[in-house]
Design a protein around this motif. Structure first.
Motif, PDB file in Angstrom:
ATOM      1  N   ARG A   1       1.843  10.024  15.047  1.00 40.96           N
ATOM      2  CA  ARG A   1       1.823   9.031  15.952  1.00 40.96           C
ATOM      3  C   ARG A   1       0.454   8.066  15.512  1.00 40.96           C
ATOM      4  N   GLY A   2      -0.485   8.526  15.085  1.00 41.95           N
ATOM      5  CA  GLY A   2      -2.277   8.255  14.893  1.00 41.95           C
ATOM      6  C   GLY A   2      -2.386   7.480  13.517  1.00 41.95           C
ATOM      7  N   LEU A   3      -1.492   8.043  12.613  1.00 42.02           N
ATOM      8  CA  LEU A   3      -1.172   6.944  11.475  1.00 42.02           C
ATOM      9  C   LEU A   3      -0.310   5.687  11.630  1.00 42.02           C
ATOM     10  N   HIS A   4       0.633   6.419  12.057  1.00 38.17           N
ATOM     11  CA  HIS A   4       1.406   4.810  12.199  1.00 38.17           C
ATOM     12  C   HIS A   4       0.513   4.388  13.382  1.00 38.17           C
ATOM     13  N   ARG A   5      -0.448   4.456  14.301  1.00 33.99           N
ATOM     14  CA  ARG A   5      -0.561   3.420  15.578  1.00 33.99           C
ATOM     15  C   ARG A   5      -1.450   2.258  14.088  1.00 33.99           C
ATOM     16  N   PHE A   6      -2.598   3.078  13.813  1.00 27.33           N
ATOM     17  CA  PHE A   6      -3.254   2.276  13.075  1.00 27.33           C
ATOM     18  C   PHE A   6      -2.442   1.643  11.982  1.00 27.33           C
ATOM     19  N   LEU A   7      -1.539   1.822  11.400  1.00 32.21           N
ATOM     20  CA  LEU A   7      -1.364   0.821  10.222  1.00 32.21           C
ATOM     21  C   LEU A   7      -0.424  -0.468  10.995  1.00 32.21           C
ATOM     22  N   ALA A   8      -0.129  -0.104  12.202  1.00 31.41           N
ATOM     23  CA  ALA A   8      -0.055  -1.235  12.797  1.00 31.41           C
ATOM     24  C   ALA A   8      -0.368  -1.869  12.908  1.00 31.41           C
ATOM     25  N   ARG A   9      -1.584  -1.530  13.911  1.00 29.22           N
ATOM     26  CA  ARG A   9      -2.904  -1.727  14.775  1.00 29.22           C
ATOM     27  C   ARG A   9      -3.487  -3.065  13.456  1.00 29.22           C
TER      28      ARG A   9
ATOM     29  N   ALA B   1      -9.837  17.235   8.802  1.00 29.10           N
ATOM     30  CA  ALA B   1      -9.342  18.198   6.997  1.00 29.10           C
ATOM     31  C   ALA B   1      -8.254  19.307   7.963  1.00 29.10           C
ATOM     32  N   ALA B   2      -7.926  18.695   9.169  1.00 29.94           N
ATOM     33  CA  ALA B   2      -6.246  19.773   9.728  1.00 29.94           C
ATOM     34  C   ALA B   2      -5.578  18.436   9.782  1.00 29.94           C
ATOM     35  N   TYR B   3      -5.692  16.983   9.889  1.00 23.32           N
ATOM     36  CA  TYR B   3      -5.031  15.768   9.710  1.00 23.32           C
ATOM     37  C   TYR B   3      -4.820  15.438   8.838  1.00 23.32           C
ATOM     38  N   ARG B   4      -5.574  15.729   8.073  1.00 22.98           N
ATOM     39  CA  ARG B   4      -5.290  15.259   6.054  1.00 22.98           C
ATOM     40  C   ARG B   4      -4.165  16.663   6.076  1.00 22.98           C
ATOM     41  N   ARG B   5      -4.419  18.043   6.291  1.00 25.59           N
ATOM     42  CA  ARG B   5      -3.042  19.023   5.911  1.00 25.59           C
ATOM     43  C   ARG B   5      -1.557  18.504   6.438  1.00 25.59           C
ATOM     44  N   ASP B   6      -1.552  18.036   7.603  1.00 30.41           N
ATOM     45  CA  ASP B   6      -0.127  17.342   8.669  1.00 30.41           C
ATOM     46  C   ASP B   6      -0.078  15.865   7.869  1.00 30.41           C
ATOM     47  N   LEU B   7      -1.094  15.146   7.784  1.00 26.13           N
ATOM     48  CA  LEU B   7      -0.196  14.055   6.949  1.00 26.13           C
ATOM     49  C   LEU B   7      -0.143  14.692   5.371  1.00 26.13           C
ATOM     50  N   ALA B   8      -0.586  15.935   4.488  1.00 29.88           N
ATOM     51  CA  ALA B   8       0.606  15.537   3.243  1.00 29.88           C
ATOM     52  C   ALA B   8       1.237  16.490   3.456  1.00 29.88           C
TER      53      ALA B   8
ATOM     54  N   MET C   1       1.078  -1.100   0.078  1.00 33.35           N
ATOM     55  CA  MET C   1      -0.126  -0.360  -0.342  1.00 33.35           C
ATOM     56  C   MET C   1       0.891   1.289  -0.209  1.00 33.35           C
ATOM     57  N   SER C   2       0.529   2.088  -0.825  1.00 33.32           N
ATOM     58  CA  SER C   2       0.907   3.257  -0.572  1.00 33.32           C
ATOM     59  C   SER C   2       0.643   4.494   0.062  1.00 33.32           C
ATOM     60  N   LEU C   3       1.525   5.263   0.216  1.00 35.96           N
ATOM     61  CA  LEU C   3       1.542   6.028   1.835  1.00 35.96           C
ATOM     62  C   LEU C   3       0.416   6.945   1.990  1.00 35.96           C
ATOM     63  N   ASP C   4       0.027   7.310   0.089  1.00 35.92           N
ATOM     64  CA  ASP C   4      -1.299   8.413  -0.019  1.00 35.92           C
ATOM     65  C   ASP C   4      -2.253   6.959   0.188  1.00 35.92           C
ATOM     66  N   ARG C   5      -2.089   6.703   0.320  1.00 32.59           N
ATOM     67  CA  ARG C   5      -3.268   5.006   0.034  1.00 32.59           C
ATOM     68  C   ARG C   5      -3.884   4.920   1.828  1.00 32.59           C
ATOM     69  N   ALA C   6      -2.821   4.951   2.521  1.00 37.69           N
ATOM     70  CA  ALA C   6      -2.478   4.128   4.057  1.00 37.69           C
ATOM     71  C   ALA C   6      -3.293   5.522   4.512  1.00 37.69           C
ATOM     72  N   ILE C   7      -2.205   7.023   4.056  1.00 37.26           N
ATOM     73  CA  ILE C   7      -3.020   8.488   4.882  1.00 37.26           C
ATOM     74  C   ILE C   7      -4.344   8.466   4.607  1.00 37.26           C
ATOM     75  N   ASP C   8      -5.248   7.872   3.786  1.00 40.89           N
ATOM     76  CA  ASP C   8      -7.103   7.751   2.879  1.00 40.89           C
ATOM     77  C   ASP C   8      -7.420   6.838   4.092  1.00 40.89           C
ATOM     78  N   ALA C   9      -7.384   5.528   3.602  1.00 43.95           N
ATOM     79  CA  ALA C   9      -7.797   4.522   5.201  1.00 43.95           C
ATOM     80  C   ALA C   9      -7.840   4.820   6.280  1.00 43.95           C
ATOM     81  N   TYR C  10      -6.597   5.733   7.433  1.00 45.89           N
ATOM     82  CA  TYR C  10      -6.560   6.285   8.258  1.00 45.89           C
ATOM     83  C   TYR C  10      -7.527   7.447   8.591  1.00 45.89           C
ATOM     84  N   LEU C  11      -6.944   8.778   7.363  1.00 48.51           N
ATOM     85  CA  LEU C  11      -8.785   9.020   7.102  1.00 48.51           C
ATOM     86  C   LEU C  11     -10.124   9.135   7.489  1.00 48.51           C
ATOM     87  N   ARG C  12     -10.700   8.307   6.863  1.00 52.89           N
ATOM     88  CA  ARG C  12     -11.822   7.273   6.923  1.00 52.89           C
ATOM     89  C   ARG C  12     -12.166   6.772   8.107  1.00 52.89           C
ATOM     90  N   HIS C  13     -10.672   5.842   8.146  1.00 54.35           N
ATOM     91  CA  HIS C  13     -10.961   5.378  10.036  1.00 54.35           C
ATOM     92  C   HIS C  13     -11.361   6.196  10.992  1.00 54.35           C
TER      93      HIS C  13
END
Length: 307
Positions: free
Chosen positions: A82-90, A26-33, A1-13
């Protein structure tokens, strides 16, 4: 999974499963971009390839940048990572959590600025209709007075108040508010706010509603569409100017004033917590510090041997 797709999955979560507000997402989206752009510049597009060293380097670079974010923005940026990587690992999308040792920076605790009761009254009076107003101005001012009265009477966030439907006013005496995470709370509405809202519903909203498409929203703009957060900001700023209040006044100022005045009047901090919709009483206790500061100021200026 690409990083962009991983971020999209986390934002949906966080949007669907955790129910965070669209503004937070929206704030998290800007940060992760920003984070993804930094990783791409370092040749990384696979979240599984991110190491603890890369995370640490990103955070250090943001904190040391010449145009670094404010402390609160930097803390939120780190929270997003932190939230992104915690989500991906879980979710099993990454074998490890490279951000697990990342600790959020300490942000300075700023005491909220509250208006005095006299200043609030001046602000509310300035928002309402005035003798000699044109019909259109009178209609808009009835709405503005109802909006500000409700903000101060309930301590609601501006996003919560502009999102209200007419049906959320149960019998006019209590308000059903949907807060962060779509959690509902019931807040009493005082007589002044009830009277202002009733005047708006009777004399102004029908006219505003006729100018646009039907909507259940309580507060409408001049063309009949639901009132936006930005328009509510403008209403308060204009009322503050007419009232001669030179201090910075925002929708949150009325929320701060609501909490401060309740505590100064003897309300229990846990009641104020419930009314504000705070998840933790620790968040509400900042207002007890404001009240103590006010007591100290009165003591210092009034006691003959205090200075």
């Amino acid at each position: 999974m690409s990083l962009d797709r991983a971020i999209d999955a986390y934002l949906r979560h966080i949007s669907i499963e955790r129910g965070l507000s669209e503004h937070t997402v929206a704030a998290y989206r800007r940060d992760l971009a920003r984070y993804a752009g930094w990783l791409a510049a370092h040749g990384v597009d696979d979240p599984a390839a991110v190491t603890a060293e890369l995370v640490a380097a990103f955070v250090a670079e943001q904190a040391g940048a010449e145009q670094r974010p404010a402390a609160t923005s930097l803390a939120r940026l780190q929270s997003s990572v932190r939230g992104l990587h915690r989500f991906l690992a879980r979710e099993g999308l990454a074998a490890d959590d490279p951000a697990r040792r990342l600790r959020p920076p300490k942000t300075p605790q700023r005491l909220p600025k509250a208006l005095t009761i006299a200043q609030v009254e001046a602000l509310l009076d300035a928002a309402g209709p005035a003798p000699g107003d044109a019909v259109d101005t009178d209609i808009v001012r009835l709405r503005d007075r109802a909006l500000l009265e409700l903000l101060y009477a309930t301590g609601g966030r501006v996003s919560e108040i502009v999102a209200l439907d007419v049906d959320d006013l149960a019998h006019g005496e209590v308000l059903r508010v949907r807060g962060k995470g779509d959690k509902e709370r019931i807040v009493p509405v005082g007589s002044y706010a009830r009277a202002a809202v009733e005047a708006y519903l009777t004399r102004a909203r029908p006219e505003l509603s006729s100018r646009g498409r039907p909507t259940p929203r309580l507060f409408l703009g001049a063309r009949g569409a639901p009132l936006s957060r930005q328009s509510a900001w403008l209403v308060i700023r204009q009322a503050a100017e007419r009232a001669g209040l030179h201090a910075h006044v925002s929708p949150h100022t009325l929320r701060h004033s609501f909490a401060t005045h309740l505590l100064q009047g003897g309300a229990d901090v846990r009641v104020v917590q419930e009314l504000l919709g705070h998840a933790s009483v620790a968040t509400t206790q900042i207002y007890t510090h404001v009240s103590v500061e006010a007591l100290r100021d009165v003591y210092v200026t009034s006691h003959p041997r205090a200075r």
